[in-house]
Design an enzyme around this catalytic site. Structure first.
Site, short mmCIF file in Angstrom:
data_model
loop_
_atom_site.label_atom_id
_atom_site.label_comp_id
_atom_site.label_asym_id
_atom_site.label_seq_id
_atom_site.Cartn_x
_atom_site.Cartn_y
_atom_site.Cartn_z
N HIS A 220 0.80 -1.23 0.00
CA HIS A 220 0.00 0.00 0.00
C HIS A 220 0.83 1.28 0.00
O HIS A 220 0.29 2.37 -0.12
CB HIS A 220 -0.95 0.04 1.20
CG HIS A 220 -0.24 0.38 2.49
ND1 HIS A 220 0.51 -0.55 3.18
CD2 HIS A 220 -0.16 1.52 3.19
CE1 HIS A 220 1.01 0.03 4.26
NE2 HIS A 220 0.64 1.28 4.30
C1 UD1 Z 1 -2.48 5.16 6.02
C2 UD1 Z 1 -1.27 5.64 6.84
C3 UD1 Z 1 -0.18 4.56 6.79
C4 UD1 Z 1 -0.71 3.21 7.19
C5 UD1 Z 1 -1.92 2.86 6.33
C6 UD1 Z 1 -2.52 1.52 6.67
C7 UD1 Z 1 -0.81 8.06 6.94
C8 UD1 Z 1 0.05 9.13 6.43
N1 UD1 Z 1 -0.69 6.86 6.32
O1 UD1 Z 1 -2.11 5.12 4.66
O2 UD1 Z 1 0.86 4.94 7.66
O3 UD1 Z 1 0.30 2.23 7.04
O4 UD1 Z 1 -2.91 3.90 6.50
O5 UD1 Z 1 -3.63 1.27 5.87
O6 UD1 Z 1 -1.57 8.29 7.86
N2 UD1 Z 1 -9.57 4.59 1.66
C9 UD1 Z 1 -10.72 3.86 1.52
N3 UD1 Z 1 -11.35 3.44 2.66
C10 UD1 Z 1 -10.88 3.74 3.90
C11 UD1 Z 1 -9.70 4.49 4.00
C12 UD1 Z 1 -9.06 4.90 2.88
O7 UD1 Z 1 -11.18 3.56 0.43
O8 UD1 Z 1 -11.51 3.33 4.90
C13 UD1 Z 1 -8.89 5.09 0.45
C14 UD1 Z 1 -8.85 6.60 0.44
O9 UD1 Z 1 -9.85 7.11 -0.36
C15 UD1 Z 1 -7.49 6.96 -0.07
C16 UD1 Z 1 -6.68 5.69 0.07
O10 UD1 Z 1 -7.54 4.66 0.50
O11 UD1 Z 1 -7.52 7.34 -1.42
C17 UD1 Z 1 -5.55 5.88 1.04
O12 UD1 Z 1 -6.00 6.22 2.35
P1 UD1 Z 1 -5.15 7.19 3.31
O13 UD1 Z 1 -5.76 7.21 4.65
O14 UD1 Z 1 -4.91 8.46 2.64
O15 UD1 Z 1 -3.72 6.53 3.44
P2 UD1 Z 1 -3.22 5.02 3.49
O16 UD1 Z 1 -2.50 4.74 2.23
O17 UD1 Z 1 -4.30 4.07 3.90
#
Ligand code: UD1
Length: 379
Positions: A220
């Site tokens: 990820h």
């Molecule tokens: C975040 C954390 C990372 C952790 C990871 C575990 C930060 C900077 N990063 O990264 O340290 O290892 O979580 O998963 O805080 N999304 C969904 N559903 C959700 C949550 C997110 O579809 O419930 C999508 C969002 O739309 C986004 C993408 O996933 O586009 C990434 O989510 P985001 O929270 O920005 O960061 P992670 O890559 O999950």
């Protein structure tokens, strides 16, 4: 004493669950009671990334959900700070307890300090030295602001001392995530591999992998999944080389799923009979799959730690790690390969012949949460 416990994203849930259990146990005694409020920033919000963890780890419903959701870093951090400040003003806790290194950790520790509330950071002192990682920025700022820094190992305590942190603030308590792992082993052990696969797969799976005969994959990190060239190279390796030797089981993170679709890689993966794509798993399903895998290929920090304790050979697709204790040279089971596919291939072939051997670092004993609470009370 009143604590505000903060969670925001998936890896936080695994760390806060044992602390809440420790507080509840403490409150059964005749000692002065500890009140707590649980604040979910809402960075992870969907049923797979959040709700399923609250259910499987029996985390109570948060007192506050800030509903931050997705966004740029500035949006997530800024919106969290604005909403969290209101909670602090109305609730007036004595401590804000933050865990890990996600945007919630950073945002809530800054807000707390500005409100002159003490901050305790659980999992303090981890350093990758890589300032291109958002998590590294989050760790550095949080640790600089924290009043009590609870570390998982000696290497992390040493990092903090080297940065000039007051030694009285640093306490090594062990790894709180392993409290959750130890608690969950029995339940996970009772699950069946094929049932997990069927329940979490959108496609029909004809052939179920057997214990000790599949590789478990999670990816990820932006450095692996955000650029078309990088993700294409990795997917090609999985299809052309890895899946021809061993089935691959891949629970796909939402960030990665979006990019696989965007870069038109998803269909080829789905068509491959030896690659099983799953939705993000709940904690018990993931633990079971890890404990039976021939190897794990990942860029997750938490999985590196879980692999070390479970003894699963772990190929870490990162150039650095803030968790050196999980590396083979420090007694763990993980090897860093970056996204250099020649290195991935070598490690993949080595792992095919490697035996599972559990390694348990000092104080990764399932009792870290009790020590965390004791340090907060003692402060
Ligand atoms: C975040 C954390 C990372 C952790 C990871 C575990 C930060 C900077 N990063 O990264 O340290 O290892 O979580 O998963 O805080 N999304 C969904 N559903 C959700 C949550 C997110 O579809 O419930 C999508 C969002 O739309 C986004 C993408 O996933 O586009 C990434 O989510 P985001 O929270 O920005 O960061 P992670 O890559 O999950």
């Amino acid at each position: 004493m009143k604590l505000a416990l903060v969670v925001g994203a998936r890896p936080n849930f695994v760390k806060i669950s044992p602390l809440i259990k420790a507080i509840n146990e403490h409150n059964k005694s005749t000692l002065p009671q500890i009140q707590y409020i649980l604040v979910h920033t809402g960075q992870h919000y969907d049923s797979f990334m959040s709700d399923s963890f609250f259910q499987s780890l029996q985390i109570p419903k948060p007192h506050f959900n800030l509903g931050i959701g997705s966004g740029t870093h500035a949006e997530q951090v800024g919106n969290t700070m604005i909403a969290f400040e209101k909670v602090l003003k109305s609730e007036q806790p004595d401590w804000v307890v933050v865990v890990g290194d996600v945007n919630a950790t950073l945002a809530c520790s800054i807000t707390a300090k500005k409100e002159q509330i003490k901050v305790c950071h659980i999992e303090a002192g981890l350093r990758s030295g890589d300032m291109t990682m958002p998590e590294e920025i989050n760790r550095l700022v949080t640790d600089r602001l924290s009043d009590l820094l609870l570390t998982p190992d000696q290497l992390s305590s040493k990092n903090l001392r080297q940065e000039g942190t007051d030694v009285d603030k640093i306490k090594m308590v062990g790894n709180i995530m392993i409290d959750t792992l130890n608690d969950a082993l029995e339940t996970a052990g009772m699950l069946e591999l094929d049932e997990i696969i069927q329940r979490n797969s959108a496609d029909e799976v004809n052939k179920n992998p057997e214990a000790d005969s599949y590789a478990l994959i999670t990816l990820h990190r932006p450095s692996n999944v955000d650029q078309v060239e990088d993700l294409t190279k990795i997917v090609q390796f999985f299809i052309d080389q890895a899946a021809s030797q061993i089935p691959l089981v891949w629970p796909v993170h939402p960030r990665t799923l979006k990019n696989l679709e965007r870069f038109e890689l998803l269909e080829t993966l789905r068509k491959n009979n030896n690659i099983i794509l799953l939705q993000p798993l709940n904690y018990f399903d993931m633990l079971k799959l890890n404990s039976q895998a021939k190897m794990v290929i990942t860029d997750s920090g938490g999985l590196q730690e879980e692999c070390t304790v479970l003894g699963t050979p772990c190929i870490t697709m990162r150039f650095n790690t803030e968790r050196p204790i999980t590396l083979q040279e420090h007694g763990g089971t993980s090897v860093l390969v970056g996204n250099d596919l020649s290195k991935v291939k070598l490690s993949f072939n080595a792992a095919l012949n490697q035996k599972r051997e559990s390694r348990i670092p000092e104080l990764w004993d399932g009792h870290a949460a009790v020590r965390c609470l004791a340090e907060i009370i003692k402060y």
